[in-house]
Design a protein around this motif. Structure first.
Motif, mmCIF file in Angstrom:
data_model
loop_
_atom_site.group_PDB
_atom_site.id
_atom_site.type_symbol
_atom_site.label_atom_id
_atom_site.label_comp_id
_atom_site.label_asym_id
_atom_site.label_seq_id
_atom_site.Cartn_x
_atom_site.Cartn_y
_atom_site.Cartn_z
ATOM 1 N N PRO A 94 0.798 -1.235 0.000
ATOM 2 C CA PRO A 94 0.000 0.000 0.000
ATOM 3 C C PRO A 94 0.830 1.285 0.000
ATOM 4 C CG PRO A 94 0.048 -0.895 2.198
ATOM 5 C CD PRO A 94 0.790 -1.874 1.321
ATOM 6 N N TYR A 95 1.677 1.435 -1.000
ATOM 7 C CA TYR A 95 2.405 2.684 -1.185
ATOM 8 C C TYR A 95 2.615 2.888 -2.680
ATOM 9 C CZ TYR A 95 6.561 -0.211 -1.886
ATOM 10 O OH TYR A 95 7.452 -1.138 -2.360
ATOM 11 N N ALA A 96 2.589 4.142 -3.072
ATOM 12 C CA ALA A 96 2.855 4.497 -4.462
ATOM 13 C C ALA A 96 4.233 5.142 -4.539
ATOM 14 C CB ALA A 96 1.786 5.457 -4.974
ATOM 15 N N MET A 97 4.831 5.047 -5.697
ATOM 16 C CA MET A 97 6.116 5.702 -5.950
ATOM 17 C C MET A 97 5.956 6.563 -7.195
ATOM 18 S SD MET A 97 8.680 2.597 -5.025
ATOM 19 C CE MET A 97 10.107 3.601 -4.790
ATOM 20 N N THR A 98 6.403 7.807 -7.097
ATOM 21 C CA THR A 98 6.322 8.741 -8.216
ATOM 22 C C THR A 98 7.735 9.166 -8.585
ATOM 23 O OG1 THR A 98 4.151 9.498 -7.497
ATOM 24 C CG2 THR A 98 5.366 10.947 -8.981
ATOM 25 N N PHE A 99 8.003 9.196 -9.876
ATOM 26 C CA PHE A 99 9.323 9.589 -10.345
ATOM 27 C C PHE A 99 9.224 10.215 -11.728
ATOM 28 C CE2 PHE A 99 8.597 5.195 -11.492
ATOM 29 C CZ PHE A 99 9.006 5.117 -12.822
ATOM 30 N N THR A 100 10.206 11.011 -12.031
ATOM 31 C CA THR A 100 10.347 11.582 -13.363
ATOM 32 C C THR A 100 11.256 10.668 -14.163
ATOM 33 O OG1 THR A 100 10.051 13.814 -12.521
ATOM 34 C CG2 THR A 100 11.114 13.606 -14.667
ATOM 35 N N ALA A 101 10.821 10.336 -15.363
ATOM 36 C CA ALA A 101 11.601 9.501 -16.268
ATOM 37 C C ALA A 101 12.029 10.354 -17.453
ATOM 38 C CB ALA A 101 10.782 8.308 -16.739
ATOM 39 N N HIS A 102 13.320 10.313 -17.741
ATOM 40 C CA HIS A 102 13.852 11.054 -18.881
ATOM 41 C C HIS A 102 14.549 10.071 -19.808
ATOM 42 C CE1 HIS A 102 15.433 14.327 -21.247
ATOM 43 N NE2 HIS A 102 16.608 13.717 -21.210
ATOM 44 N N GLU A 103 14.115 10.034 -21.049
ATOM 45 C CA GLU A 103 14.694 9.119 -22.027
ATOM 46 C C GLU A 103 16.167 9.462 -22.269
ATOM 47 O OE1 GLU A 103 14.076 9.060 -26.650
ATOM 48 O OE2 GLU A 103 12.346 8.149 -25.644
ATOM 49 N N THR A 104 17.014 8.440 -22.145
ATOM 50 C CA THR A 104 18.437 8.631 -22.407
ATOM 51 C C THR A 104 18.906 7.876 -23.643
ATOM 52 O OG1 THR A 104 18.984 6.832 -20.883
ATOM 53 C CG2 THR A 104 19.001 9.083 -19.980
ATOM 54 N N CYS A 105 18.138 6.881 -24.066
ATOM 55 C CA CYS A 105 18.493 6.134 -25.274
ATOM 56 C C CYS A 105 17.227 5.550 -25.896
ATOM 57 C CB CYS A 105 19.485 5.012 -24.957
ATOM 58 S SG CYS A 105 19.966 4.052 -26.417
#
Length: 148
Positions: free
Chosen positions: A58-69
């Motif tokens: 019962p936890y969410a994780m939020t992150f920014t994803a930046h394409e590198t390849c």
């Protein structure tokens, strides 16, 4: 050992050609359609987005994803991540008999405070949570590929 660092490897054998698998994997904004644990994907631009994931725990994780390849000829998609998790993830899509092998590699450091506090006792459970998420992702992708 850094109890907040995780290395994951998942191998998905998929009954579709590599080009079809790659075409789905390169569109993260569609992941919530077939991967139940990917709750939201908000595109910020062509190479960056914000994702929220939640598996069994019962936890969410939020992150920014930046394409590198992004290399369709080599079958590689790679991102850098920052937020509740920092690190990188890579899909490598290759032919496998009549279908495809999708390899998912990930190296991340957990930054979410609660998970950092629970790092030692929670590590086996967090790894299981990830395994369950990946299993559901594969199952969802197979169904999605059959439908499109």
């Amino acid at each position: 050992m850094d109890w907040n660092r995780y290395r994951f490897l998942s191998l998905w054998s998929l009954p579709a050609p590599p080009a079809a698998v790659y075409a789905v994997l390169e569109r993260p904004e569609d992941y919530p359609r077939w991967w139940p644990q990917v709750r939201t994907v908000t595109r910020l631009n062509d190479a960056t987005g914000v994702l929220t994931i939640r598996s069994v725990l019962p936890y969410a994780m939020t992150f920014t994803a930046h394409e590198t390849c992004r290399d369709p000829d080599a079958g590689i998609l790679e991102i850098a991540m920052s937020g509740d998790i920092d690190g990188w993830a890579r899909w490598t899509v290759t032919p496998d008999g009549p279908g495809t092998l999708a390899r998912y590699d990930q190296l991340v450091d957990v930054r979410k405070p609660l998970l950092r506090r629970l790092a030692v006792p929670g590590r086996p459970v967090f790894r299981l949570n990830h395994r369950l998420m990946m299993r559901a992702g594969r199952r969802g992708l197979v169904g999605y590929l059959e439908a499109v």
